[in-house]
Design an enzyme around this catalytic site. Structure first.
Site, short mmCIF file in Angstrom:
data_model
loop_
_atom_site.label_atom_id
_atom_site.label_comp_id
_atom_site.label_asym_id
_atom_site.label_seq_id
_atom_site.Cartn_x
_atom_site.Cartn_y
_atom_site.Cartn_z
N THR A 153 3.03 21.07 -18.51
CA THR A 153 4.01 19.99 -18.34
C THR A 153 3.26 18.81 -17.71
OG1 THR A 153 4.73 21.03 -16.26
CG2 THR A 153 6.07 21.42 -18.22
N LYS A 179 0.25 27.87 -16.08
CA LYS A 179 0.54 26.45 -15.93
C LYS A 179 1.18 26.27 -14.56
CE LYS A 179 3.82 24.31 -16.27
NZ LYS A 179 4.74 23.71 -15.21
N THR A 190 4.26 30.64 -7.77
CA THR A 190 4.92 29.37 -8.03
C THR A 190 4.36 28.69 -9.27
OG1 THR A 190 3.37 28.61 -6.38
CG2 THR A 190 5.60 28.93 -5.67
N GLU A 276 0.08 17.87 -8.74
CA GLU A 276 0.47 16.57 -9.28
C GLU A 276 -0.13 15.43 -8.46
OE1 GLU A 276 4.67 17.73 -11.44
OE2 GLU A 276 4.72 16.99 -9.37
N SER A 407 12.29 11.08 -17.40
CA SER A 407 12.29 10.04 -18.42
C SER A 407 11.16 10.20 -19.42
CB SER A 407 12.21 8.66 -17.76
OG SER A 407 11.04 8.55 -16.99
#
Length: 407
Positions: A153, A179, A190, A276, A407
């Site tokens: 992702t 992932k 996690t 991230e 989005s």
């Protein structure tokens, strides 16, 4: 143990495929299939979040209540979480599509999803993806790598690893892919992780090996303090290495556990390092603890501290934040006995001794903290127990990624 190239297709009898089903993403693959030529004994560990996604509930039933599994179907983009009976029905529909296409038992099909919470899956696209992948199944390293890419992702890179060991005169291979980049926090694993092996091992010991190993691997990873609704690790063993069955905790079992630990540790660190927006893997080692529990608590408290993570991003040896995080962890220790070090490929430096700063070079500390993997080592001088936790730095990009994730 021999480290080899590969992932979920490294072990005998495992094939993989991927497809661009258009579930959420455009212009990239977003579905993966892992298939074993023979039925496998299966083990699994799952999120401890009370809010569990439909695939977690489906897989728990398959792993705990059925004798074997043979297929894993995973989609990225939509998590199929908080989707009620309709979402659970889509798990069954996915399994049915795979069962019909591959001529396997519906109750041998495991499913997994990752992505946005609360959206319903476009089941027609999912079913079409299953049917498209089946004829493309291959046992090549490339097929395994493509599958690892398809389940991403916000990950910036695919994550896979494989090893070989010798058990009973036979070569046994274990490989895995995972992932995970955000919403990463214990407990449990996690992320989504799929590990395959051609080892012949009992279902009972396979589950025990996995359940025990996650304590020191995936449960020691944190990126942002958020435990996902979808966390799942699945371990499939098809026995095609033809080693004597591992059905007791002997030397062969220990060999298997050591190899599994290498797989899971490597994948856990890949997740942490690809957090991230991260620019660095942040590793925290607690040594000299009086108990394993104390060491685990202290290491997790440091690695999850937002202020410490921000300091790592700024290459700032702000050791007060680390000592502070240790202090509010709930673990008892004497702060006036703590020694603290920073270490990376650029060297190692002591920052504090007995709770007080030593005369260290800020320039040297900054150099050490500027590497893409940084370790903080805290010695609490109370015993001989240790624990290691993994995380990453906290950057501006983490906010950017999560501000517009839907989005």
């Amino acid at each position: 143990m021999k480290i080899i190239t590969g992932g979920v297709t490294a072990a005998k009898g495992f094939r993989a495929a991927s497809a661009a089903a258009g579930i959420k993403y455009q212009g990239r693959t977003d579905m993966a299939m892992v298939y074993s030529e023979k039925p496998c004994v299966a083990a699994g560990t799952f999120t401890t979040n009370i809010v569990k996604a439909a695939p977690v509930k489906w897989d728990q039933d398959i792993v705990y209540n059925h004798p074997s599994a043979q297929v894993i179907i995973c989609n990225s983009g939509i998590a199929n979480a908080c989707t009620g009976e309709e979402g659970f029905g889509y798990c069954r529909a996915t399994a049915k599509a795979a069962a019909e296409t591959l001529n396997v038992d519906e109750n041998s099909v495991l499913v997994a999803s990752t992505g946005v919470i609360g959206m319903q899956l476009p089941i027609e696209k999912l079913s079409a993806g299953v049917k498209a992948m089946a004829p493309k199944l291959q046992g090549t390293l490339e097929a395994g790598n493509d599958a690892a890419k398809a389940i991403m992702t916000t990950d910036t890179k695919e994550k896979e690893v494989a090893v070989e060991i010798e058990v009973g005169g036979k070569t046994v291979t274990i490989g895995g892919m995972c992932k995970g980049s955000g919403m990463i926090h214990p407990n449990m694993c996690t992320m989504l992780g799929f590990v395959t092996t051609d080892a012949c091992i009992s279902k009972k010991l396979l589950q025990e090996a996995l359940s025990e190993d996650v304590k020191d691997t995936y449960n020691m990873v944190s990126v942002d303090g958020d435990t996902s609704t979808n966390d799942t690790v699945l371990l499939l063993a098809n026995g095609m290495a033809e080693n004597p069955e591992i059905n007791e905790k002997n030397e062969d079992y220990q060999k298997f556990c050591e190899a599994l630990n290498y797989i899971n540790t490597t994948l856990a660190k890949k997740i942490a390092g690809d957090g991230e927006g991260a620019t660095a893997l942040f590793e925290v080692k607690i040594i000299g603890a009086e108990s394993k529990e104390q060491a685990v608590t202290l290491s997790k408290s440091i690695v999850t501290s937002s202020l410490t993570k921000a300091a790592i991003y700024g290459h700032d040896a702000n050791w007060g934040r680390i000592l502070c995080a240790m202090g509010y962890s709930g673990a008892q220790f004497d702060p006036e006995k703590v020694n603290l070090y920073f270490e990376s490929k650029a060297g190692k430096i002591q920052i504090i001794e007995n709770g007080v700063a030593v005369n260290y070079s800020e320039e040297e500390a900054t150099k050490i903290l500027s590497e893409d993997a940084v370790t903080a080592i805290a010695d609490v001088k109370m015993g001989d127990c240790t624990a290691t936790a993994w995380g990453c730095d906290l950057t501006y990009d983490y906010i950017k990624i999560n501000a517009d994730y839907r989005s």
